[in-house]
Scaffold this motif. Structure first.
Motif, PDB file in Angstrom:
ATOM      1  N   GLY A 222      -7.049   2.048  -1.037  1.00 38.70           N
ATOM      2  CA  GLY A 222      -7.517   3.319  -0.712  1.00 38.70           C
ATOM      3  C   GLY A 222      -8.397   4.187  -1.325  1.00 38.70           C
ATOM      4  O   GLY A 222      -8.836   5.305  -0.666  1.00 38.70           O
TER       5      GLY A 222
ATOM      6  N   ALA B  51       0.783   2.287   2.861  1.00 41.25           N
ATOM      7  CA  ALA B  51       0.063   3.348   3.274  1.00 41.25           C
ATOM      8  C   ALA B  51       0.824   4.625   4.098  1.00 41.25           C
ATOM      9  O   ALA B  51       2.123   4.189   4.299  1.00 41.25           O
ATOM     10  CB  ALA B  51      -0.780   2.794   4.640  1.00 41.25           C
TER      11      ALA B  51
ATOM     12  N   ASP C  82      -4.177   5.717   9.274  1.00 40.67           N
ATOM     13  CA  ASP C  82      -3.543   5.373   8.157  1.00 40.67           C
ATOM     14  C   ASP C  82      -4.383   5.570   7.046  1.00 40.67           C
ATOM     15  O   ASP C  82      -5.653   5.474   6.906  1.00 40.67           O
ATOM     16  CB  ASP C  82      -3.320   3.854   8.313  1.00 40.67           C
ATOM     17  CG  ASP C  82      -2.347   3.473   9.440  1.00 40.67           C
ATOM     18  OD1 ASP C  82      -1.953   4.168   9.876  1.00 40.67           O
ATOM     19  OD2 ASP C  82      -2.620   2.173   9.786  1.00 40.67           O
ATOM     20  N   ARG C  83      -3.968   5.890   6.034  1.00 39.35           N
ATOM     21  CA  ARG C  83      -4.488   6.205   4.604  1.00 39.35           C
ATOM     22  C   ARG C  83      -3.875   5.248   3.659  1.00 39.35           C
ATOM     23  O   ARG C  83      -2.581   5.284   3.442  1.00 39.35           O
ATOM     24  CB  ARG C  83      -4.631   7.529   4.194  1.00 39.35           C
ATOM     25  CG  ARG C  83      -5.545   7.710   3.077  1.00 39.35           C
ATOM     26  CD  ARG C  83      -6.954   7.498   3.189  1.00 39.35           C
ATOM     27  NE  ARG C  83      -7.747   7.742   2.120  1.00 39.35           N
ATOM     28  CZ  ARG C  83      -9.104   7.171   2.306  1.00 39.35           C
ATOM     29  NH1 ARG C  83      -9.518   6.861   3.228  1.00 39.35           N
ATOM     30  NH2 ARG C  83      -9.829   7.476   0.885  1.00 39.35           N
ATOM     31  N   GLU C  84      -4.541   4.457   2.957  1.00 35.80           N
ATOM     32  CA  GLU C  84      -3.825   3.610   2.161  1.00 35.80           C
ATOM     33  C   GLU C  84      -3.483   4.217   0.704  1.00 35.80           C
ATOM     34  O   GLU C  84      -4.162   5.281   0.095  1.00 35.80           O
ATOM     35  CB  GLU C  84      -5.032   2.507   1.433  1.00 35.80           C
ATOM     36  CG  GLU C  84      -5.507   1.426   2.688  1.00 35.80           C
ATOM     37  CD  GLU C  84      -4.499   0.472   2.866  1.00 35.80           C
ATOM     38  OE1 GLU C  84      -3.635  -0.181   2.209  1.00 35.80           O
ATOM     39  OE2 GLU C  84      -4.267   0.157   4.245  1.00 35.80           O
TER      40      GLU C  84
END
Length: 315
Positions: free
Chosen positions: A285, A258, A278-280
């Motif tokens: 994501g 992430a 958080d962004r996977e």
């Protein structure tokens, strides 16, 4: 709706697989640098004042049954400051499972130089596991492994840690729980398979340093490494800036997992509030049902007139 049930089924499979491979991980934190006592008992009392930290994390928002974590900790130096005491409560939920951790932290600090301080820490307590299998979407409703819920399953916790710091540098090693507790006994299934879950030992390493970019800007790169048997190595790399002793801005990368953004604001000498997103970077994501992970924390500190921190510490 069908897609949500499908996602819940996938989480159920992951949950069951976790038990079958006998591995389980501790809660995950992006803002670990502000919640250090949750992973290292040696940090208790190292702020020099009574420090209270509350944190909430919602992971993979939009997915049914996704992880959710709440933690509350309080720790303080005692007497002349060589001894630190703390209390931590963590609630961690994933799908049908919910665990509550309660730990008491003790630390003892020695001076290694004019600037360096080395702390030894111990944690003791327990956690309670509840699993409601009726929340799962099962492929086989007759599977005996899911026929009986788990209610208030208690397991002890014993942990240890080391923490070293100067005014600018810190490093720590810890294992919040050294006991590998079995949650289930061997099953009596006719197929001879066992259904056993163990709390694997989670090992943590943390490291950070503060640089003065100017009179108004400080820069602190830091890292967290988490190692647990049966799971991929986790490495968090974080870059934080402190601007005018008030505004915290940062970015982080969790290796092969992430990207994160962090922001915080020092409301007063006593109060700090922070938010992380958080962004996977994995395939997870990219799903339309995953809106990323959110984390918010509040730190409140109690000062005496003789120990008031005029310049808020960066760690």
């Amino acid at each position: 709706m069908k897609n949500k049930y499908f996602i819940l089924s996938l989480l159920a499979i992951a949950f069951a697989s976790t038990f079958q491979v006998k591995a389980q991980q501790d809660p995950q934190y992006t803002q670990y640098m502000y919640n250090t006592v949750a992973i290292n008992p040696a940090y208790a009392g190292n702020r020099g004042v009574t420090s209270i930290v509350g944190l909430h994390r919602s992971q993979w928002v939009g997915l049914d049954g996704a992880p959710r974590t709440q933690s509350l900790s309080i720790h303080s130096p005692i007497g002349e400051g060589k001894v630190g005491l703390g209390l931590s409560v963590v609630n961690d939920a994933l799908g049908p499972a919910q665990e509550t951790y309660i730990g008491v932290d003790f630390s003892y600090t020695i001076n290694t130089s004019d600037e360096g301080r080395l702390s030894f820490g111990l944690k003791g307590g327990g956690h309670i596991l509840d699993v409601d299998f009726t929340q799962l979407t099962l492929f086989d409703n007759t599977d005996p492994r899911f026929s009986q819920n788990i209610d208030n399953k208690f397991s002890p916790i014993i942990g240890a840690g080391l923490y070293y710091h100067t005014d600018r540098f810190y490093a720590g090693l810890s294992a919040p729980n050294l006991i590998q507790t079995e949650h289930f006994e061997d099953s009596n299934n006719t197929n001879g398979e066992s259904f056993v879950a163990k709390e694997r030992i989670n090992y943590y390493g943390i490291l950070g340093y503060t640089f003065d970019i100017s009179d108004q800007v400080k820069f602190k790169p830091s890292t967290l490494v988490k190692l647990v048997s049966g799971a991929p190595l986790q490495v968090d790399l974080t870059a934080n800036f402190l601007i005018r002793e008030k505004l915290h801005l940062g970015a982080a990368y969790r290796w092969s997992a992430a990207f994160s953004g962090l922001v915080g604001f020092q409301v007063s000498d006593s109060m700090l509030i922070g938010l992380a997103y958080d962004r996977e970077s994995t395939d997870l994501g990219n799903t339309v049902y995953n809106d990323g992970s959110f984390e918010v924390f509040l730190r409140f500190e109690l000062f005496n007139k003789y120990d008031r921190i005029l310049t808020p510490r960066f760690f």
